[in-house]
Design an enzyme around this catalytic site. Structure first.
Site, short mmCIF file in Angstrom:
data_model
loop_
_atom_site.label_atom_id
_atom_site.label_comp_id
_atom_site.label_asym_id
_atom_site.label_seq_id
_atom_site.Cartn_x
_atom_site.Cartn_y
_atom_site.Cartn_z
N THR A 1 -5.20 2.39 -6.54
CA THR A 1 -5.48 3.40 -7.56
C THR A 1 -4.46 4.52 -7.39
O THR A 1 -4.46 5.20 -6.34
CB THR A 1 -6.90 3.98 -7.38
OG1 THR A 1 -7.84 2.91 -7.43
CG2 THR A 1 -7.22 4.98 -8.47
N LYS B 1 -9.08 3.36 -14.81
CA LYS B 1 -9.63 3.53 -13.47
C LYS B 1 -9.99 5.00 -13.18
O LYS B 1 -11.03 5.31 -12.61
CB LYS B 1 -8.62 2.99 -12.45
CG LYS B 1 -8.98 3.21 -10.99
CD LYS B 1 -10.23 2.45 -10.58
CE LYS B 1 -10.60 2.77 -9.15
NZ LYS B 1 -11.91 2.26 -8.78
N LYS C 1 -8.88 12.24 -4.11
CA LYS C 1 -7.57 11.90 -4.69
C LYS C 1 -7.73 11.45 -6.14
O LYS C 1 -7.04 11.92 -7.04
CB LYS C 1 -6.93 10.79 -3.87
CG LYS C 1 -5.68 10.20 -4.49
CD LYS C 1 -5.43 8.73 -4.17
CE LYS C 1 -6.51 7.77 -4.52
NZ LYS C 1 -6.19 6.36 -4.58
N LEU D 1 -2.79 -0.16 -1.69
CA LEU D 1 -2.46 0.99 -0.83
C LEU D 1 -3.23 2.24 -1.24
O LEU D 1 -3.80 2.29 -2.32
CB LEU D 1 -0.95 1.24 -0.89
CG LEU D 1 -0.04 0.03 -0.65
CD1 LEU D 1 1.41 0.47 -0.59
CD2 LEU D 1 -0.41 -0.71 0.61
N PRO D 2 -3.23 3.26 -0.36
CA PRO D 2 -4.10 4.41 -0.62
C PRO D 2 -3.73 5.26 -1.84
O PRO D 2 -4.63 5.72 -2.54
CB PRO D 2 -3.95 5.26 0.66
CG PRO D 2 -3.43 4.34 1.70
CD PRO D 2 -2.62 3.31 0.98
P1 NAD Z 1 -7.86 2.00 3.09
O1 NAD Z 1 -7.28 3.28 3.52
O2 NAD Z 1 -9.02 1.41 3.81
O3 NAD Z 1 -6.71 0.85 3.05
C1 NAD Z 1 -5.39 1.08 2.64
C2 NAD Z 1 -4.49 0.37 3.63
O4 NAD Z 1 -3.12 0.45 3.20
C3 NAD Z 1 -4.53 1.02 5.03
O5 NAD Z 1 -4.95 0.03 5.97
C4 NAD Z 1 -3.09 1.47 5.26
O6 NAD Z 1 -2.69 1.37 6.60
C5 NAD Z 1 -2.33 0.50 4.37
N1 NAD Z 1 -0.96 0.88 4.04
C6 NAD Z 1 -0.47 2.11 3.71
N2 NAD Z 1 0.86 2.02 3.45
C7 NAD Z 1 1.21 0.72 3.63
C8 NAD Z 1 2.42 -0.01 3.48
N3 NAD Z 1 3.56 0.58 3.12
N4 NAD Z 1 2.42 -1.33 3.74
C9 NAD Z 1 1.27 -1.97 4.11
N5 NAD Z 1 0.09 -1.33 4.26
C10 NAD Z 1 0.04 -0.01 3.99
O7 NAD Z 1 -8.20 2.17 1.52
P2 NAD Z 1 -9.13 1.25 0.62
O8 NAD Z 1 -10.51 1.79 0.61
O9 NAD Z 1 -8.89 -0.19 0.96
O10 NAD Z 1 -8.49 1.57 -0.81
C11 NAD Z 1 -7.23 1.05 -1.20
C12 NAD Z 1 -7.00 1.45 -2.65
O11 NAD Z 1 -8.06 0.93 -3.46
C13 NAD Z 1 -6.99 2.97 -2.87
O12 NAD Z 1 -6.00 3.28 -3.83
C14 NAD Z 1 -8.39 3.26 -3.39
O13 NAD Z 1 -8.42 4.42 -4.19
C15 NAD Z 1 -8.68 1.98 -4.16
N6 NAD Z 1 -10.09 1.60 -4.28
C16 NAD Z 1 -10.95 1.70 -3.22
C17 NAD Z 1 -12.28 1.30 -3.35
C18 NAD Z 1 -13.25 1.36 -2.20
O14 NAD Z 1 -14.47 1.20 -2.45
N7 NAD Z 1 -12.81 1.55 -0.98
C19 NAD Z 1 -12.74 0.81 -4.59
C20 NAD Z 1 -11.84 0.69 -5.64
C21 NAD Z 1 -10.52 1.09 -5.47
#
Ligand code: NAD
Length: 297
Positions: free
Chosen positions: A96, A171, A246, A65-66
């Site tokens: 994260t 992280k 964030k 999740l975000p």
């Molecule tokens: P994103 O916003 O694309 O995906 C997050 C998803 O979680 C969204 O689709 C949202 O609708 C969903 N969500 C929110 N609340 C929810 C709930 N209660 N139940 C089910 N789904 C829910 O974000 P992302 O890029 O996939 O990143 C996700 C996490 O990974 C973040 O914490 C980010 O910091 C971390 N991260 C991202 C990357 C990257 O390159 N994108 C790399 C490493 C870590």
């Protein structure tokens, strides 16, 4: 371990879930975004209509999740996962989030009789798709061993960082460094370009010189230098500016708490916040190049 629920199939969660599906796990996904669910089902994943439907009768839950508040809400709210899930379900949060938030959620999970780890990842969307992520795990080693067969299908390197929340500390340190070398790489490419160099040639030189770093090597911020990176797709997909801002906020909080100076991290956070306020929050974080270009032209 056979039946798995994957909650949060956004930019990272979707390819991670696909790797579990391909590895033969009986996987059900859920996301609060209809669009994210449509993308996941189009890619062949089985979707549920709610988190409780997805997690019904599973052996393990993976969440991606975000930010902290989403994770706290999912697990800790009244009627949330810790209330409705059988205690023998393994809980793995890959989001994260703030180390303190991870500690809080895990402490409450353990108090209710669950086993849970924080397992944030590094490697970006390409690493998620290739199954080569690095996992930084906080929590009991015995719980990590139970989670390992799942993590191994999504990642290449699995580190036990320490006790609950330690994965998030690792992280946050990583992402502060990532933001700093991304901004530095953008500065160097813009400086070279404005002085007549082809950014592709400059990138090749830097990658074989002491300025070499991950941002240049596998995530080049200059459009067209590399294929299949967000900069060559108008900064779509990838790792959002808002998520990087964030993470830098989490690094600043961790620094303040222990009185650690992070001057470059603080500057990076300010630049990403301004870049977001200028309407770029959903773009990939390598788009910070545009901000430097606007100020130099
Ligand atoms: P994103 O916003 O694309 O995906 C997050 C998803 O979680 C969204 O689709 C949202 O609708 C969903 N969500 C929110 N609340 C929810 C709930 N209660 N139940 C089910 N789904 C829910 O974000 P992302 O890029 O996939 O990143 C996700 C996490 O990974 C973040 O914490 C980010 O910091 C971390 N991260 C991202 C990357 C990257 O390159 N994108 C790399 C490493 C870590």
């Amino acid at each position: 371990m056979k039946k798995i629920a994957f909650l949060g199939v956004g930019n990272m969660g979707n390819p991670m879930a696909q790797n579990l599906h391909k590895a033969g796990f009986d996987l059900t996904v859920f996301d609060v975004s209809t669009k994210a669910l449509e993308v996941a089902t189009a890619a062949g994943l089985k979707a549920a209509k709610s988190a409780s439907e997805a997690t019904n009768g599973v052996d393990a839950i993976v969440s991606m999740l975000p930010a902290s508040r989403f994770v706290e809400d999912l697990y800790l709210s009244e009627g949330g996962l810790l209330d409705v899930t059988p205690k023998n379900t393994l809980l793995i949060d890959c989001s994260t989030i703030a180390p303190k938030s991870a500690q809080n959620v895990i402490e409450k999970a353990l108090a209710k009789g669950f086993e849970m780890i924080d397992a944030p990842v590094s490697g970006g969307t390409a690493g998620a798709a290739a199954g080569t992520l690095t996992f930084m795990v906080g929590g009991e080693e015995s719980t990590l061993e139970k989670a390992r067969p799942l993590l191994e299908k999504m990642g290449k390197n699995i580190f036990h960082a320490g006790k609950a929340g330690a994965g998030q500390v690792a992280k946050v340190c990583n992402n502060m460094l990532l933001a700093i070398h991304m901004i530095g790489s953008c500065e160097a490419l813009e400086l070279g370009s404005q002085n007549g160099m082809d950014p592709k040639v400059l990138s090749e030189i830097l990658m074989q010189s002491s300025g070499r770093n991950w941002s240049l090597e596998v995530y080049n911020p200059w459009p067209g230098v590399q294929e299949n990176v967000p900069s060559s797709k108008e900064y779509q997909g990838g790792f959002a500016v808002d998520l990087m801002a964030k993470d830098l906020g989490l690094a600043m909080e961790a620094g303040l708490e222990k009185n650690v100076s992070t001057p470059l991290g603080a500057t990076a956070r300010n630049l990403y916040r301004i870049h977001s306020q200028n309407g770029n929050g959903r773009l990939d974080f390598s788009s910070v190049l545009k901000m430097l270009q606007e100020s130099s032209r």
